[in-house]
Design an enzyme around this catalytic site. Sequence first.
Site, short mmCIF file in Angstrom:
data_model
loop_
_atom_site.label_atom_id
_atom_site.label_comp_id
_atom_site.label_asym_id
_atom_site.label_seq_id
_atom_site.Cartn_x
_atom_site.Cartn_y
_atom_site.Cartn_z
N LYS A 83 0.88 -1.06 0.27
CA LYS A 83 -0.49 -0.19 0.05
C LYS A 83 0.88 1.31 -0.11
CE LYS A 83 0.00 0.06 5.14
NZ LYS A 83 -1.01 -0.43 6.06
N ARG B 190 -11.48 -0.18 14.68
CA ARG B 190 -10.34 0.31 13.25
C ARG B 190 -11.14 -0.34 13.02
NH1 ARG B 190 -4.50 1.31 10.54
NH2 ARG B 190 -5.25 -1.13 10.38
N HIS C 290 -5.80 -7.37 12.63
CA HIS C 290 -4.69 -7.00 12.66
C HIS C 290 -4.79 -6.92 14.36
CE1 HIS C 290 -1.48 -3.95 10.94
NE2 HIS C 290 -2.48 -3.16 11.36
N ARG D 264 1.68 -11.11 7.14
CA ARG D 264 1.38 -9.88 6.40
C ARG D 264 2.29 -8.82 6.69
NH1 ARG D 264 -4.39 -9.63 7.81
NH2 ARG D 264 -3.86 -7.86 9.41
N TYR E 237 14.55 31.73 5.73
CA TYR E 237 13.63 32.82 6.35
C TYR E 237 12.99 32.34 7.98
CZ TYR E 237 10.92 31.12 1.57
OH TYR E 237 10.58 31.49 0.42
N CYS F 254 13.13 25.28 3.56
CA CYS F 254 12.71 25.79 2.19
C CYS F 254 11.68 24.82 1.87
CB CYS F 254 12.86 27.25 1.32
SG CYS F 254 14.03 28.02 1.96
N MET F 255 10.56 24.95 0.99
CA MET F 255 10.09 24.73 0.23
C MET F 255 10.15 23.34 -0.77
SD MET F 255 6.19 24.92 -2.69
CE MET F 255 5.45 25.46 -1.66
N ASP F 256 11.88 24.02 -1.05
CA ASP F 256 12.74 23.39 -2.47
C ASP F 256 13.61 23.31 -2.47
OD1 ASP F 256 10.19 23.92 -4.39
OD2 ASP F 256 10.12 25.61 -4.27
C1 LIG Z 1 -0.52 -1.70 6.80
C2 LIG Z 1 -1.18 -3.07 7.46
C3 LIG Z 1 -0.09 -4.55 7.37
C4 LIG Z 1 1.43 -3.83 7.59
O1 LIG Z 1 1.95 -3.56 8.61
P1 LIG Z 1 3.67 -3.29 9.09
O2 LIG Z 1 2.93 -2.84 10.27
O3 LIG Z 1 3.97 -2.54 8.23
O4 LIG Z 1 3.98 -4.83 8.65
C5 LIG Z 1 -0.86 -5.25 7.80
N1 LIG Z 1 -1.93 -5.19 8.35
C6 LIG Z 1 -2.90 -4.10 7.85
C7 LIG Z 1 -4.25 -4.45 7.96
C8 LIG Z 1 -2.55 -3.03 7.26
O5 LIG Z 1 -2.89 -1.71 7.09
#
Ligand SMILES: *Cc1c(COP(=O)(O)O)cnc(C)c1O
Length: 389
Positions: free
Chosen positions: A39, A137, A171, A231, A272, A319-321
């Site tokens: 992701k 969540r 999770h 995961r 700045y 700064c920004m850049d």
């Molecule tokens: C982002 C996420 C992970 C991975 O988490 P890490 O801490 O990077 O291993 C696993 N499961 C879910 C649901 C997540 O949102």
Amino acid sequence: MKSTLKRTWAEIDLDALDYNYQTIRSHIGAKTKFLGVVKADAYGHGSVQIASRLQELGADYLAVSSIDEAMELRFNGITMPILILGHTPKEQVDRLICFNITQAVTCKAKADEYNAEALKYGGTLKVHIKVDTGMSRLGYLCNDEHFDSGIEGIVEACQLPGLQAEGIFTHFAMADEEDSMSQAYTQKQFALFQNVIHAVETKWGQTFSLHHCANTGATVDHPETYLDMVRPGLLLYGYGTHAKKWHLQPLMSLKTVVSTIKVYDPGTHVSYGGIYTTNKKTRMGVIPYGYADGFLRSLSNRCQLMSVDGPVQQCGRICMDMAMIDLTDKWNVKVGSEIEIFGPHRSLDDWAALAGTIPYEIVCAVSKRVPRFYLQSGKIISKELLLRM
Ligand SMILES: *Cc1c(COP(=O)(O)O)cnc(C)c1O
């Protein structure tokens, strides 16, 4: 593409990705499947490149947070299973089915909505049921007095004709923390998850093919939580304390160059707001790396970058850049010299700690203006600029 070479860029080490993947594989054993979390553009590393590599390496599953992220992979040659962990609007169910993308189902309302859309489209949507065991969540609430209603809701979802319940997952909220309170919390979440699985499968009369819950922290510290599949996200990219425990390698180095050098008299205000004033004759360099590239402005005046002559102090507001660095007495640093922001000489973990944040946020902050160079055996094998050119 040439125009941005040698401004500010990220080097992504694909050998490190191979190494980390193989090392994680060797720890989890042959029977445990591997889902790579890609992701947020693979935590800023470029999801297409990372996913392509994981596909070649034989990973079992990928996870993203939205249908756009999933479609980006499908449009770029990724044919392996992809799970969307987050919200997908029901209007997109036809595309999920059409492109064989798996969707998390997090509550009864979503299950019903997705089911109705799937039936309307004339297909079945592959889903993984998300259980809330304590993250608070997304997911079916199943703790204490919610257990029975939670089980009922999940079984109901599994029996919907428009959905094919391939997996179930939860999770962990504290698996990354080392203290005993957090460890106990993880254990409690895991015990509840197992109870939910047992109750659902008994009532449903079928079993899920994929049960999974182990994020980075659990993959390293809680092997009992592997079930069918791990995961991890951050672990794969090689940052943080857990990656260290398994001697994994960080994938990203972020580099910039000195664009200009000027010498100022003592008493000169720099950048700045005048928060930095030279107290000596100062040889000051400008780097084309600012907060629009991901340089956190909160680090202004309180961080060092790495030059060929050792650490150099950043001076004045970022700064920004651009930002300024003190190159007094760093005679090997000239216009055009490379400066490492984080990488082999200065870890991302230290950088994140200095910024008061976690490595996740720093890699995600490397903006689309920063081109990614992909290295294999020390050679650049591909480049990607994320701007519309
Ligand atoms: C982002 C996420 C992970 C991975 O988490 P890490 O801490 O990077 O291993 C696993 N499961 C879910 C649901 C997540 O949102």
